[in-house]
Design a protein around this motif. Structure first.
Motif, mmCIF file in Angstrom:
data_model
loop_
_atom_site.group_PDB
_atom_site.id
_atom_site.type_symbol
_atom_site.label_atom_id
_atom_site.label_comp_id
_atom_site.label_asym_id
_atom_site.label_seq_id
_atom_site.Cartn_x
_atom_site.Cartn_y
_atom_site.Cartn_z
ATOM 1 N N SER A 15 1.317 5.229 15.517
ATOM 2 C CA SER A 15 2.071 5.859 14.435
ATOM 3 C C SER A 15 1.170 6.203 13.266
ATOM 4 C CB SER A 15 3.189 4.931 13.955
ATOM 5 O OG SER A 15 4.100 4.704 14.995
ATOM 6 N N ILE A 16 0.259 5.309 12.914
ATOM 7 C CA ILE A 16 -0.668 5.572 11.813
ATOM 8 C C ILE A 16 -1.539 6.764 12.142
ATOM 9 C CG2 ILE A 16 -2.684 4.663 10.583
ATOM 10 C CD1 ILE A 16 -1.362 1.889 10.821
ATOM 11 N N ALA A 17 -1.964 6.879 13.392
ATOM 12 C CA ALA A 17 -2.840 7.978 13.790
ATOM 13 C C ALA A 17 -2.138 9.328 13.710
ATOM 14 C CB ALA A 17 -3.364 7.743 15.199
ATOM 15 N N ALA A 18 -0.829 9.337 13.705
ATOM 16 C CA ALA A 18 -0.090 10.587 13.659
ATOM 17 C C ALA A 18 0.037 11.160 12.242
ATOM 18 C CB ALA A 18 1.296 10.381 14.262
ATOM 19 N N VAL A 19 -0.392 10.412 11.235
ATOM 20 C CA VAL A 19 -0.312 10.884 9.855
ATOM 21 C C VAL A 19 -1.219 12.101 9.686
ATOM 22 C CG1 VAL A 19 -0.740 10.253 7.453
ATOM 23 C CG2 VAL A 19 0.185 8.561 9.028
ATOM 24 N N THR A 20 -0.785 13.065 8.898
ATOM 25 C CA THR A 20 -1.548 14.297 8.725
ATOM 26 C C THR A 20 -2.855 14.064 7.989
ATOM 27 O OG1 THR A 20 -0.410 14.814 6.669
ATOM 28 C CG2 THR A 20 0.533 15.704 8.698
ATOM 29 N N GLU A 21 -3.801 14.976 8.188
ATOM 30 C CA GLU A 21 -5.107 14.905 7.535
ATOM 31 C C GLU A 21 -4.955 14.843 6.018
ATOM 32 O OE1 GLU A 21 -7.221 14.644 10.845
ATOM 33 O OE2 GLU A 21 -8.314 15.074 9.026
ATOM 34 N N ALA A 22 -5.827 14.099 5.381
ATOM 35 C CA ALA A 22 -5.919 13.989 3.925
ATOM 36 C C ALA A 22 -4.640 13.469 3.280
ATOM 37 C CB ALA A 22 -6.331 15.322 3.316
ATOM 38 N N ALA A 23 -3.825 12.749 4.005
ATOM 39 C CA ALA A 23 -2.594 12.183 3.462
ATOM 40 C C ALA A 23 -2.915 10.828 2.846
ATOM 41 C CB ALA A 23 -1.541 12.058 4.559
ATOM 42 N N ALA A 24 -3.383 10.822 1.613
ATOM 43 C CA ALA A 24 -3.759 9.576 0.937
ATOM 44 C C ALA A 24 -2.552 9.003 0.193
ATOM 45 C CB ALA A 24 -4.898 9.828 -0.027
ATOM 46 N N TRP A 25 -2.489 7.685 0.093
ATOM 47 C CA TRP A 25 -1.392 7.034 -0.602
ATOM 48 C C TRP A 25 -1.831 5.682 -1.144
ATOM 49 C CZ3 TRP A 25 -0.224 2.339 1.499
ATOM 50 C CH2 TRP A 25 -0.616 2.117 2.814
ATOM 51 N N THR A 26 -1.112 5.180 -2.133
ATOM 52 C CA THR A 26 -1.310 3.830 -2.670
ATOM 53 C C THR A 26 0.057 3.229 -2.967
ATOM 54 O OG1 THR A 26 -1.490 4.595 -4.953
ATOM 55 C CG2 THR A 26 -3.548 4.364 -3.722
ATOM 56 N N ARG A 27 0.140 1.925 -2.878
ATOM 57 C CA ARG A 27 1.380 1.213 -3.185
ATOM 58 C C ARG A 27 1.033 -0.105 -3.866
ATOM 59 N NH1 ARG A 27 2.675 5.435 -1.502
ATOM 60 N NH2 ARG A 27 4.104 5.998 0.152
ATOM 61 N N THR A 28 1.867 -0.506 -4.804
ATOM 62 C CA THR A 28 1.751 -1.833 -5.415
ATOM 63 C C THR A 28 3.150 -2.412 -5.542
ATOM 64 O OG1 THR A 28 1.904 -0.947 -7.663
ATOM 65 C CG2 THR A 28 -0.317 -1.236 -6.750
ATOM 66 N N GLY A 29 3.224 -3.717 -5.629
ATOM 67 C CA GLY A 29 4.529 -4.345 -5.786
ATOM 68 C C GLY A 29 4.404 -5.831 -6.036
ATOM 69 N N SER A 30 5.521 -6.434 -6.345
ATOM 70 C CA SER A 30 5.543 -7.879 -6.548
ATOM 71 C C SER A 30 6.909 -8.418 -6.150
ATOM 72 C CB SER A 30 5.227 -8.243 -7.998
ATOM 73 O OG SER A 30 6.225 -7.739 -8.853
ATOM 74 N N THR A 31 6.922 -9.683 -5.793
ATOM 75 C CA THR A 31 8.143 -10.370 -5.407
ATOM 76 C C THR A 31 8.160 -11.723 -6.080
ATOM 77 O OG1 THR A 31 8.126 -9.284 -3.250
ATOM 78 C CG2 THR A 31 9.468 -11.259 -3.459
ATOM 79 N N THR A 32 9.273 -12.055 -6.705
ATOM 80 C CA THR A 32 9.400 -13.346 -7.361
ATOM 81 C C THR A 32 10.326 -14.232 -6.541
ATOM 82 O OG1 THR A 32 9.045 -12.346 -9.524
ATOM 83 C CG2 THR A 32 10.068 -14.521 -9.496
ATOM 84 N N THR A 33 9.842 -15.429 -6.225
ATOM 85 C CA THR A 33 10.602 -16.407 -5.463
ATOM 86 C C THR A 33 10.664 -17.695 -6.275
ATOM 87 O OG1 THR A 33 8.727 -17.434 -4.337
ATOM 88 C CG2 THR A 33 9.607 -15.411 -3.358
ATOM 89 N N PRO A 34 11.429 -18.685 -5.836
ATOM 90 C CA PRO A 34 11.430 -19.974 -6.538
ATOM 91 C C PRO A 34 10.035 -20.626 -6.595
ATOM 92 C CG PRO A 34 13.319 -19.838 -5.084
ATOM 93 C CD PRO A 34 12.455 -18.647 -4.796
ATOM 94 N N ARG A 35 9.143 -20.239 -5.695
ATOM 95 C CA ARG A 35 7.786 -20.810 -5.689
ATOM 96 C C ARG A 35 6.822 -20.058 -6.598
ATOM 97 N NH1 ARG A 35 6.444 -22.956 0.322
ATOM 98 N NH2 ARG A 35 8.388 -24.088 0.614
ATOM 99 N N GLY A 36 7.203 -18.887 -7.083
ATOM 100 C CA GLY A 36 6.332 -18.106 -7.961
ATOM 101 C C GLY A 36 6.356 -16.637 -7.600
ATOM 102 N N THR A 37 5.456 -15.883 -8.228
ATOM 103 C CA THR A 37 5.396 -14.442 -8.015
ATOM 104 C C THR A 37 4.234 -14.086 -7.101
ATOM 105 O OG1 THR A 37 6.384 -14.016 -10.165
ATOM 106 C CG2 THR A 37 5.180 -12.205 -9.160
ATOM 107 N N TYR A 38 4.517 -13.257 -6.118
ATOM 108 C CA TYR A 38 3.531 -12.752 -5.178
ATOM 109 C C TYR A 38 3.334 -11.274 -5.469
ATOM 110 C CZ TYR A 38 4.550 -17.046 -2.633
ATOM 111 O OH TYR A 38 4.706 -18.357 -2.287
ATOM 112 N N SER A 39 2.086 -10.827 -5.502
ATOM 113 C CA SER A 39 1.821 -9.415 -5.748
ATOM 114 C C SER A 39 1.051 -8.828 -4.574
ATOM 115 C CB SER A 39 1.031 -9.227 -7.044
ATOM 116 O OG SER A 39 -0.209 -9.886 -6.960
ATOM 117 N N SER A 40 1.197 -7.516 -4.407
ATOM 118 C CA SER A 40 0.502 -6.855 -3.311
ATOM 119 C C SER A 40 0.082 -5.455 -3.732
ATOM 120 C CB SER A 40 1.400 -6.775 -2.075
ATOM 121 O OG SER A 40 2.551 -6.016 -2.370
ATOM 122 N N ALA A 41 -0.952 -4.977 -3.070
ATOM 123 C CA ALA A 41 -1.441 -3.617 -3.275
ATOM 124 C C ALA A 41 -1.972 -3.112 -1.940
ATOM 125 C CB ALA A 41 -2.537 -3.591 -4.329
ATOM 126 N N ALA A 42 -1.752 -1.840 -1.679
ATOM 127 C CA ALA A 42 -2.226 -1.245 -0.433
ATOM 128 C C ALA A 42 -2.610 0.202 -0.689
ATOM 129 C CB ALA A 42 -1.141 -1.317 0.642
#
Length: 102
Positions: A15-42
């Motif tokens: 599926s990843i290989a089917a993405v069109t040429e030069a299709a760049a992207w970025t994502r960030t996010g966070s999730t708060t749980t009773p144990r604390g906050t988790y953050s992510s970036a891709a």
């Protein structure tokens, strides 16, 4: 279970290989749980027949897990993939191979 995970991984690779040429992207996010906050970036993108992705997730106490990988189309219906996952203590696991639809 391992066969299910492998099948899902191979499906994601194709599926990843089917993405069109030069299709760049970025994502960030966070999730708060009773144990604390988790953050992510891709980030990811495709160019020259290769699609790549990298991501990092950080827990509330500073520990991080990183994963990077790529997929390259080598022939019609054939793809090479590689990925590396690094844990919070610096240990890493790498996987690579070839997927063919025939």
């Amino acid at each position: 279970m391992n066969r299910t995970v492998l099948a899902l991984s191979l499906t994601a690779v194709v599926s990843i290989a089917a993405v069109t040429e030069a299709a760049a992207w970025t994502r960030t996010g966070s999730t708060t749980t009773p144990r604390g906050t988790y953050s992510s970036a891709a980030a990811g993108g495709c160019a020259g027949g290769t699609c790549s992705r990298s991501a990092v997730a950080t827990g509330p106490y500073g520990g991080s897990v990183a994963r990077s990988g790529s997929v390259t189309r080598t022939a019609p219906g054939t793809y090479n993939y590689a990925r590396t996952t690094t844990g919070p203590y610096g240990n890493s696991v790498s996987r690579s191979g070839t997927v063919s639809r025939y």
